[in-house]
Design a protein around this motif. Structure first.
Motif, PDB file in Angstrom:
ATOM      1  N   LEU A   1       0.838  -1.199   0.000  1.00 47.46           N
ATOM      2  CA  LEU A   1       0.000   0.000   0.000  1.00 47.46           C
ATOM      3  C   LEU A   1       0.874   1.251   0.000  1.00 47.46           C
ATOM      4  O   LEU A   1       0.601   2.208  -0.743  1.00 47.46           O
ATOM      5  CB  LEU A   1      -0.912   0.005   1.221  1.00 47.46           C
ATOM      6  N   PHE A   2       1.926   1.234   0.794  1.00 53.37           N
ATOM      7  CA  PHE A   2       2.856   2.373   0.846  1.00 53.37           C
ATOM      8  C   PHE A   2       3.466   2.620  -0.529  1.00 53.37           C
ATOM      9  O   PHE A   2       3.520   3.749  -1.024  1.00 53.37           O
ATOM     10  CB  PHE A   2       3.935   2.061   1.872  1.00 53.37           C
ATOM     11  N   ARG A   3       3.904   1.564  -1.164  1.00 51.91           N
ATOM     12  CA  ARG A   3       4.525   1.686  -2.486  1.00 51.91           C
ATOM     13  C   ARG A   3       3.513   2.176  -3.529  1.00 51.91           C
ATOM     14  O   ARG A   3       3.844   2.998  -4.397  1.00 51.91           O
ATOM     15  CB  ARG A   3       5.106   0.333  -2.910  1.00 51.91           C
ATOM     16  N   THR A   4       2.277   1.708  -3.450  1.00 55.08           N
ATOM     17  CA  THR A   4       1.250   2.127  -4.398  1.00 55.08           C
ATOM     18  C   THR A   4       0.952   3.624  -4.257  1.00 55.08           C
ATOM     19  O   THR A   4       0.825   4.345  -5.254  1.00 55.08           O
ATOM     20  CB  THR A   4      -0.042   1.323  -4.170  1.00 55.08           C
ATOM     21  N   ILE A   5       0.839   4.090  -3.017  1.00 58.46           N
ATOM     22  CA  ILE A   5       0.560   5.514  -2.793  1.00 58.46           C
ATOM     23  C   ILE A   5       1.715   6.366  -3.311  1.00 58.46           C
ATOM     24  O   ILE A   5       1.500   7.410  -3.948  1.00 58.46           O
ATOM     25  CB  ILE A   5       0.319   5.778  -1.293  1.00 58.46           C
ATOM     26  N   LEU A   6       2.946   5.929  -3.077  1.00 55.90           N
ATOM     27  CA  LEU A   6       4.094   6.697  -3.556  1.00 55.90           C
ATOM     28  C   LEU A   6       4.240   6.616  -5.077  1.00 55.90           C
ATOM     29  O   LEU A   6       4.802   7.526  -5.691  1.00 55.90           O
ATOM     30  CB  LEU A   6       5.369   6.212  -2.864  1.00 55.90           C
ATOM     31  N   ASN A   7       3.737   5.555  -5.692  1.00 52.13           N
ATOM     32  CA  ASN A   7       3.687   5.524  -7.160  1.00 52.13           C
ATOM     33  C   ASN A   7       2.760   6.616  -7.679  1.00 52.13           C
ATOM     34  O   ASN A   7       3.039   7.261  -8.700  1.00 52.13           O
ATOM     35  CB  ASN A   7       3.195   4.157  -7.645  1.00 52.13           C
ATOM     36  N   SER A   8       1.651   6.840  -6.981  1.00 48.75           N
ATOM     37  CA  SER A   8       0.746   7.927  -7.363  1.00 48.75           C
ATOM     38  C   SER A   8       1.422   9.279  -7.167  1.00 48.75           C
ATOM     39  O   SER A   8       1.209  10.210  -7.958  1.00 48.75           O
ATOM     40  CB  SER A   8      -0.542   7.868  -6.529  1.00 48.75           C
TER      41      SER A   8
END
Length: 409
Positions: free
Chosen positions: A155-162
């Motif tokens: 989830l952390f990685r997905t948010i930072l991808n955004s």
């Protein structure tokens, strides 16, 4: 009108002097008319002439920028500064709100943010999140719970991808293989950071903390550390809440508090019925509190944020100001809640009964006040001194006959 090889100055009807000159790179518009640019207006002819010569020098040295370019650079700088300061917590909340998710998935994400991500990253600017910092966090994340660890990291990685898509960051600090390369912690390896034990300051530490935070927070820190107001309560105080009880002194009526921040800022009743109370103003702070109330007016905030007199001080701003005190060894890491513990401890150390302390803090039960009370260093010292004094008062033992003969040789 003054004119030479570059630009002109002319007097306006207002009495000011205006600088005008041809665009150095496009002196004529497509229709053939002169492409005049205003260099601003000035109070005197001398000021206007100086500006005209300054512009001429900028053109000669290649430093000149068009008004459009200056505006674009200013807007870019403001945009960059806004991105630079964008903290993970608010961004993650906005990200979650904008997603199309099933209720179950949304609930899972919200729980993950609350339990695993926000405690570590909520107030950290996204551009300050580094790969080494993520590794250190991952090494302590969800001990002995590989499933929760994996979901939180993804989830952390997905948010930072955004955040990359939004051009806040250029590179995601969460690397693709990091989950497998960073050793997972076990429960016995990592203490639960959420179980930080609150602490209480001494009066000297409280004064040092108040003198070290930004000046506009000084009075708020002192008041909170002496009478134990909650962060939401002290930020909601307005001029109308100051009550002059004559010979009994000044009181602050606590009848509302703020929760959340940003777009989720909400004002409501305090935590419990006991929290709605009149808190005595310390005499040492009375003049400052009275002045703050006069400045604010009946409807104005006593302790507003720096954005303006009607701007509620963000909780994160207050928290960060206190957390930065950790670089001062004499004070250490501090939270708004520690100030309530400080107030409880200082009052009881100075002889205030638990019942009175309970009512000032707005506790429903005395047992809560006991939890908030810490032994002050002076009390430790006094206790040891009392025992030491008792020890000093014990008569020395009488030496035996054999001991006296041995000492006499």
């Amino acid at each position: 009108m003054s004119r030479n090889s570059f630009g002109t100055t002319r007097k306006l009807k207002s009495g000011n002097w205006q600088v005008r000159y041809l665009h150095p790179h496009a002196p004529y518009r497509p229709d053939g008319t002169p492409n005049q640019i205003s260099g601003g207006s000035y109070r005197t002819k001398t000021e206007a002439e100086n500006r005209r010569l300054q512009l001429w020098q900028q053109v000669r040295t290649g430093e000149w920028k068009s008004p459009q370019q200056i505006k674009a650079e200013r807007e870019a700088a403001e945009h960059s500064a806004a991105l630079e300061a964008r903290a993970f917590g608010p961004y993650a909340s906005d990200w979650l709100t904008s997603r199309r998710l099933t209720p179950a998935t949304r609930a899972g994400y919200e729980a993950n943010l609350r339990v695993h991500l926000q405690p570590q990253w909520e107030n950290i600017p996204i551009r300050d999140i580094t790969t080494p910092a993520v590794r250190a966090w991952l090494a302590e994340l969800a001990p002995s719970r590989p499933g929760a660890r994996k979901k939180a990291f993804e989830l952390f990685r997905t948010i930072l991808n955004s955040a990359m898509d939004d051009e806040i960051i250029a590179v995601n600090p969460c690397k693709r293989n990091m989950l497998n390369t960073v050793a997972a912690a076990t429960s016995k390896d990592v203490p639960d950071k959420r179980k930080r034990i609150p602490r209480a300051l001494t009066m000297e530490q409280l004064k040092k903390a108040a003198d070290t935070v930004p000046a506009y927070m000084r009075l708020m820190v002192l008041l909170s550390g002496i009478v134990g107001l909650r962060a939401g309560e002290v930020r909601a105080l307005r001029g109308e809440h100051l009550i002059d009880a004559g010979a009994h002194g000044l009181f602050l009526r606590v009848e509302q508090g703020y929760t959340g921040q940003g777009t989720r800022l909400e004002k409501g009743a305090p935590k419990t019925d006991k929290s709605m109370r009149d808190v005595p103003v310390p005499p040492a702070l009375a003049d400052d509190i009275r002045q703050a109330a006069e400045t604010a007016g009946p409807d104005g905030l006593l302790f507003p944020g720096i954005a303006g007199p009607d701007h509620v001080l963000p909780l994160s701003t207050y928290q960060n100001a206190l957390r930065r005190l950790k670089k001062y060894p004499a004070i250490g890491y501090l939270t708004p809640h520690d100030l309530r513990h400080t107030a409880s401890s200082l009052m009881q150390a100075n002889g205030v009964s638990q019942q009175v302390v309970r009512d000032i803090l707005g506790h429903t039960k005395t047992v809560m006040t006991q939890i908030y009370t810490h032994t002050q260093p002076e009390q430790f010292h006094a206790a040891v001194t009392a025992v030491s004094t008792a020890y000093d008062g014990i008569p020395a033992p009488v030496a035996s006959l054999d001991q006296r003969r041995a000492s006499n040789g």
